[in-house]
Design an enzyme around this catalytic site. Structure first.
Site: not given
Lengths: 317, 474
Positions: B256, B258, B264-265, B397, B400, B448
């Protein structure tokens, strides 16, 4: 008392010029023009029927006053009763208040719905299942549409099959908001049964007796102060002396129950209350070596005739 | 073997050869097996020099092997000369040594070691692999709890130093415990799903079109054109369902792009993904996924208690709690609960307020359709909602998921609605044209989940060689 005299605003003639009158109001006849108007009222010959009416009124008022003093005296007597005064005799006169609170009453009892299902969460230890709460759950399900769930908390290793299925087959087809109330039982490693309710500010309620009282209050049965206190007292007796007490205490409770049940069909009077539920469950979960007296036996049979008690019996097996 | 001690290498003019002359009869005993049961036995042990301290005629060593360590004593006597004691005291820390010694019971428990009831009286010591004298970080500092460091004024090691010298940082007992547990999570994931009749699949990571939208995807040059690194195995999982595999799972990297530097990423992480065809309601899949996770939690509780306690020594936290069956609430209920508690739902969707149930793991069902990807199946009862769900651990979370649209026309419509280029997803839509079963699924990130299960605060602690916008090495 003489009052301050104001000078006349609008001339001695009394006539007000037309253009001073407001046009938004309606005109009244001049009350002051009549000849006898300015003279003070004097005692005239009064109609005899009016006099009769007045004297009747006086008489009624006098009688009311007498009654009031009589009732005051009686109420004082009741507030400081005779030591030998047997309160249990009053219970018989209590009105029959069946378990028929309507669904709308739940909102007034539990607070307005803020968008989430009102969920009663009860944590209980599987080594000491709170039987009375299960009976109350069955009774609640007869009155309201309840979403029931049983969970096992990770603090507990293994829960017997019958406890996992204590609510029977649950049909979870409908969406959560179509139920009136939630009832979630979590088998957890807790010392005493504990209840939490989905209102953020509420602290947990502990003890089977207290939770039983809360659940029973959802039926909105109305009792007078004396009956309510007796019921409360029986709940405590059942938990502390019958369930957790020594064999001497248990025997004493059984005798006292026998006496009460000789006078009324249920412990609280003429109808089933939380006292009967808690006491019956305490008897089921405790051993009574000396056997159970006759009236108590009869009462136990009456309890078992009701479906919620019956299903609780099956759970114990 | 000269005098019972030596370096394992020979210098031969300009070359240094590392030679081994090993005794095939020699059995090495694991340090965690050094207990009172072995008292008075002569054993050979291989470990690292964790610490060494010389005091006159004696030298105390602590030998370490993964999470376990034991005290060893080299004393002048029948087996050791003064030179040998000096030699032992001067071996650089972290060097790997082979030690022969007698296991002796101790009168007072050795608090600083895992093996508290015995110590090793050294007869012979050999260096197998020498470490350089100056270490970039001290392992004792790396294991010290933050709080302890502050209170006692002792050093702790910051995250960047650890990550720059990851090989040494990973040697600490805490890191060892974390990654043993992580391996356990993968193992339990596989075990549970295989037991449920799932099939493990492998999906391609070099793909022709971004799967989750074009914003956060890495581009790679692919011969004369370019391709993308898969943001999730989503599309291929679904194609496997259309290919009649019914229940599949895959474990593999997820990329990812991002640009968020949060706790947490990561830009690359390990995805554990599940996809399943169902019969009548997507809740069949939700229940299976939740049960898989619960079985993982139970398995960790049963088999990895030592590891959990080791991590807790440096990073104290409450043990992970959960309910079985898993608690499932609706999204709008959770919103209402938060509103009641006076909390605004932020981007992080932090939902620690479900405390009346006392669970660290729960599901929120029926998210609004607008916030979900284009392939999410709308809720038939309410077009504003979707048949989608998120799962949370300790309020964050971790999964998903949703029921996927299996009808090509509806899929095309929703894709257009989201402004997705239909040309780029033609192959994807085509896979549903020849009979596709209704299906749903979801995926978790290994790092995670490890972080949240152990109650750690940064996902880089649970990623062996983490990748983020600022870090590409080691």
């Amino acid at each position: 008392m003489p009052m301050y005299k104001v000078r006349s605003f609008h001339g001695a003639s009394g006539a007000v010029r037309a253009e001073h009158f407001p046009i938004c109001m309606y005109r009244l006849q001049n009350l002051h023009r009549g000849p006898a108007a300015t003279a003070p009222p004097h005692q005239e010959e009064v109609d005899p029927s009016l006099l009769a009416l007045e004297s009747r009124q006086e008489e009624i008022l006098k009688r009311l006053y007498e009654l009031k003093t009589a009732v005051d005296g009686l109420s004082k007597m009741i507030q400081t009763p005779d030591a030998d005064f047997d309160v249990t005799n009053i219970i018989q006169a209590d009105e029959y208040a069946p378990l028929t609170a309507s669904a709308a009453d739940l909102d007034s009892m539990l607070g307005k719905d803020y968008g989430a299902l009102k969920d009663i969460v009860i944590n209980a230890n599987p080594s000491q299942p709170p039987l009375s709460l299960l009976v109350l759950h069955s009774l609640l399900c007869e009155r309201y549409k309840i979403l029931s769930a049983v969970h096992t908390h990770s603090s507990v290793k293994c829960v017997p099959e019958n406890l996992l299925k204590c609510f029977g087959e649950q049909n979870r087809k409908q969406s959560r908001h179509e139920y009136k109330l939630g009832f979630t039982l979590i088998w957890k490693n807790v010392p005493k049964p504990q209840m939490k309710f989905s209102i953020q500010t509420m602290c947990p309620i502990e003890g089977e007796g207290n939770i039983a009282r809360f659940l029973f209050s959802l039926f909105d049965q109305k009792h007078n102060a004396v009956t309510s206190t007796l019921i409360d007292s029986w709940v405590d007796t059942a938990i502390f002396q019958l369930k957790e007490g020594s064999s001497k205490e248990k025997a004493a409770v059984l005798r006292s129950m026998n006496t009460t049940l000789g006078k009324t069909p249920w412990l609280g009077g003429n109808e089933l209350t939380v006292a009967d539920i808690v006491a019956w469950c305490a008897l089921q979960q405790t051993s009574c070596s000396n056997g159970v007296p006759a009236n108590v036996q009869k009462w136990m049979k009456s309890c078992e005739n009701l479906a919620p008690f019956n299903s609780a019996l099956k759970l114990l097996q | 073997e000269n005098n019972g001690y030596s370096l394992g290498s020979e210098q031969d003019n300009q070359h240094t050869k590392i030679t081994f002359s090993f005794d095939t009869d020699r059995v090495l005993v694991r340090i965690n097996d050094l207990t009172v049961e072995k008292a008075d036995e002569v054993v050979w042990v291989r470990g690292r020099i964790h610490t060494s301290r010389a005091k006159g005629k004696q030298c105390f060593l602590v030998l370490r092997q993964q999470q376990f360590n034991v005290q060893a004593l080299v004393a002048v006597g029948d087996h050791a000369s003064k030179q040998m004691v000096k030699f032992a005291a001067n071996i650089n820390k972290e060097s790997i040594v082979d030690v022969e010694g007698i296991v002796r019971k101790v009168h007072q428990k050795i608090g600083g070691c895992t093996q508290q009831d015995v110590e090793l009286h050294v007869q012979r010591i050999y260096v197998i692999s020498l470490a350089e004298p100056r270490l970039p970080l001290q392992l004792d500092d790396a294991v010290r709890a933050e709080v302890e460091g502050e209170e006692e004024g002792r050093a702790t090691v910051n995250q960047d130093t650890r990550l720059d010298n990851r090989v040494i940082d990973l040697r600490t007992c805490t890191s060892q415990a974390v990654f043993h547990l992580q391996s356990g999570i993968c193992q339990l994931f596989r075990e549970t799903l295989l037991h449920k009749g799932f099939v493990e699949i492998q999906t391609p990571k070099i793909i022709s079109a971004p799967s989750e939208g074009g914003a956060n995807v890495f581009t790679v040059s692919y011969f004369k054109s370019s391709a993308y690194l898969a943001q999730s195995p989503q599309l291929y999982k679904q194609m496997c369902i259309c290919a009649d595999f019914e229940k599949v799972f895959c474990i593999g990297p997820v990329f990812r792009a991002e640009d968020s530097n949060t706790h947490r990423h990561l830009t690359e992480f390990v995805g554990l993904d599940i996809e399943m065809a169902f019969n009548y309601h997507y809740h069949e899949v939700v229940d299976e996924i939740a049960d898989t996770l619960v079985q993982i939690f139970k398995g960790l509780q049963e088999r990895f208690q030592t590891e959990i306690l080791t991590v807790n020594k440096q990073f104290p936290c409450e043990p992970f709690k959960f309910l079985e069956p898993t608690l499932r609430l609706e999204y709008r209920e959770a919103l209402a609960m938060l509103r009641e508690a006076g909390v605004e739902m932020g981007d992080e969707d932090d939902l620690r307020y479900i405390h009346i149930y006392d669970t660290d793991f729960y599901i929120l069902d029926k998210y609004p359709l607008a916030v979900r990807p284009f392939y999410t199946m709308p809720d038939p009862g309410n077009p504003k909602n979707s048949n989608s769900y998120d799962m949370f651990m300790r309020g964050e979370e971790i999964l998903s998921g949703a029921q996927r649209i299996h009808d090509p026309e509806l899929l095309t419509e929703r894709a257009q609605h989201h402004g997705v280029d239909l040309e780029k997803i033609k192959a994807y839509i085509d896979s549903f044209r020849f009979g596709a079963p209704p299906h749903a699924g979801g995926g978790i990130g290994l790092e995670r989940v490890t972080m949240l299960y152990l109650g750690l605060s940064n996902v880089r602690q649970t990623s062996m060689f983490p990748r983020d916008p600022k870090r590409l090495t080691p």
